[in-house]
Design an enzyme around this catalytic site. Structure first.
Site, short mmCIF file in Angstrom:
data_model
loop_
_atom_site.label_atom_id
_atom_site.label_comp_id
_atom_site.label_asym_id
_atom_site.label_seq_id
_atom_site.Cartn_x
_atom_site.Cartn_y
_atom_site.Cartn_z
N LYS A 43 39.50 32.77 43.46
CA LYS A 43 38.98 34.02 44.32
C LYS A 43 38.04 33.92 45.38
O LYS A 43 38.03 34.38 46.16
CB LYS A 43 38.75 35.29 43.27
CG LYS A 43 40.03 35.47 42.27
CD LYS A 43 41.33 35.98 43.13
CE LYS A 43 42.27 36.52 42.21
NZ LYS A 43 43.68 36.59 42.97
N SER A 279 44.06 33.32 31.55
CA SER A 279 45.13 33.16 32.42
C SER A 279 45.51 31.75 33.10
O SER A 279 46.69 31.48 33.21
CB SER A 279 44.79 33.83 33.91
OG SER A 279 43.70 33.68 34.34
#
Length: 495
Positions: A43, A279
């Site tokens: 991100k 994840s």
């Protein structure tokens, strides 16, 4: 080595690493380790891109507050970018996301507004929109912002293609959250070679894409259920994800169980030395499923979105103890020194020398300095900057709002003439104890950290503070045990 003008220049160019022990022996599984970004996740790329796109367009004004809804990694990336560029940041986050993420955000200077877990991802997004409209903040809109996808087309996808230098890629495997990575990378890979399979993983108990059901406008997806993969699959299909699906970019959807995600994140650490979050373990589970069906010699690329450090309060670390287990305890006992189950040998005459150095006489200058410090404030703590017991005492004073003078004996201020060392025996004579910290109230010794905590619990600390006119929060409710270092909690010889 390269010199950079800003931490922001270090974003991207993350390594592609071939797995040696977890992949099938005849298939090449390469992982894109996004934890190498400066704030530890993929991100970071999007955070910089969204802010710089807003600056170029003029929708973000100098000094304007930035706001975004995030499970953590986007917010952490934005906090880094905003810190460097001078924008205040507000993050809205569902209360169910890991505590480490909140603390990292606040450490970086962001304000964190929590939303009820029952409101899910759409709730934290609604709160961000509401706050942006009420206060004139710039809302990043990561779930629909084209800059989110564009940065992955420009950087992530190009890095993957450059690493293979024309060698065929069988499949690229990713999860989806905002959809920026999915849309941005898939369109470049498909343009370079339409044979590359784009595989999307999602939680098996929340098959938003796999169900084939459309995303209802303004509502949670009917197939959403809470799952373990933070940052993956919010309770809605983002516009960027919908665009990737509508463009025919997704060739396969692989459901992944939460327990399998946990297992593979741990296996990556223990068998490949790669430390990632839940994840990433889930994405690897899907990649290994693809690898088992792939032709021999195939190259498969798997995205690993972030580091494992921000998952310590989640089930990923369940069973990872703070204390020694039986095997470790047996290893400790296999040699005689530095053990918890036997007392340490007492150095000959060491304690007596610590309290009163032999044949040195009294240090008149150190005694005079001690009196000067005690006269400067009603509450004085003689401390060491590195000492955890001093930290614990400082925490209690901070909770109570007590002003005090801290004389840090190991600081540079007390290294001249070795005064920090010379004060130790003077303090020991005054208090009868060689330990640090030593706390004085109105010139009279109270004791160390333990005595301070006892005095708070029995009420005598409050009475002594009041007697010398020191303000404090008399209504404070403080469990002093929680202020102590974790390793000090009662230790048995079998744990």
């Amino acid at each position: 080595m390269t010199r950079y003008a800003s931490i922001l220049e270090t974003i991207g160019r993350t390594p592609l690493v071939r797995l040696a022990r977890l992949a099938p022996p005849d298939v090449n599984v390469h992982v894109k380790v996004e934890a190498f970004n400066p704030m530890g996740s993929v991100k970071d790329r999007m955070a910089l891109a969204v802010i710089e796109a807003a600056e170029r367009s003029g929708v973000l004004r100098p000094g304007q507050t930035v706001i975004e809804a995030t499970s953590g990694n986007t917010g952490i990336g934005l906090a880094m970018v905003c810190a460097r560029k001078g924008y205040p940041l507000v993050v809205t986050m569902a209360e169910s996301f890991s505590l480490e993420r909140r603390r990292l955000l606040r450490f970086l200077g962001a304000r964190v507004v929590l939303t009820p877990a029952s409101e899910k991802g759409s709730g934290m997004l609604a709160k961000a929109i509401e706050l942006a409209e009420a206060h004139g903040y710039f809302l990043c809109r990561q779930f629909e912002n084209e800059a989110n996808a564009e940065v992955h087309s420009r950087t992530t996808a190009r890095e993957i293609l450059d690493d293979f230098q024309g060698e065929p890629i069988h499949a690229w495997v990713t999860g989806f959250g905002t959809g920026g990575t999915l849309r941005g990378v898939s369109r470049v890979l498909k343009a370079a070679d339409p044979r590359i399979r784009i595989v999307v993983a999602e939680p098996d108990n929340a098959p938003l894409l796999g169900s084939g059901e459309a995303q209802p406008a303004g509502a949670s997806h009917p197939r959403f259920r809470p799952h373990l993969m933070q940052g993956w699959s919010p309770d809605f299909i983002s516009p960027l994800t919908q665009q990737a699906v509508a463009a025919g970019m997704v060739d396969e959807i692989v459901p992944v169980a939460g327990e399998e995600a946990l297992r593979l994140a741990r296996e990556l650490a223990r068998k490949e030395g790669i430390f990632v979050g839940i994840s990433a373990g889930a994405t690897l589970a899907a990649a290994l499923e693809v690898a088992r069906r792939a032709p021999a010699g195939s190259h498969i690329v798997c995205m690993l979105p972030d580091t494992g450090e921000r998952y310590q309060s989640t089930p990923l670390f369940e069973g990872i103890g703070d204390e020694m287990n039986e095997e470790e305890l047996a290893l400790s006992r296999s040699t005689p020194g530095c053990r918890f189950d036997v007392p340490a040998p007492r150095p000959a005459a060491a304690m007596s020398r610590a309290v009163e150095p032999a044949d040195t006489g009294r240090d008149a200058e150190a005694e005079r300095r001690l009196e000067e410090y005690l006269a400067q404030a009603p509450v004085v703590m003689f401390a060491l900057a590195w000492c955890e017991f001093c930290w614990a005492a400082r925490k209690l004073f901070a909770r109570l709002g007590v002003d005090y003078l801290s004389v840090d004996l190991d600081s540079p201020d007390y290294q001249a003439d070795d005064m920090g060392v010379r004060l130790r025996p003077v303090l020991a004579r005054r208090t009868g104890a060689p330990t640090i910290p030593q706390i004085f109230i109105a010139g009279e010794p109270l004791g160390g950290c333990g005595e301070l905590f006892d005095a708070w619990r029995d009420g005598s600390l409050g009475r002594r503070l009041a007697a010398c006119g020191v303000a404090y929060d008399a209504e404070a409710i403080i469990d002093t045990e929680l202020l102590l270092p974790a390793w000090l909690h009662p230790r048995s010889t079998t744990a």
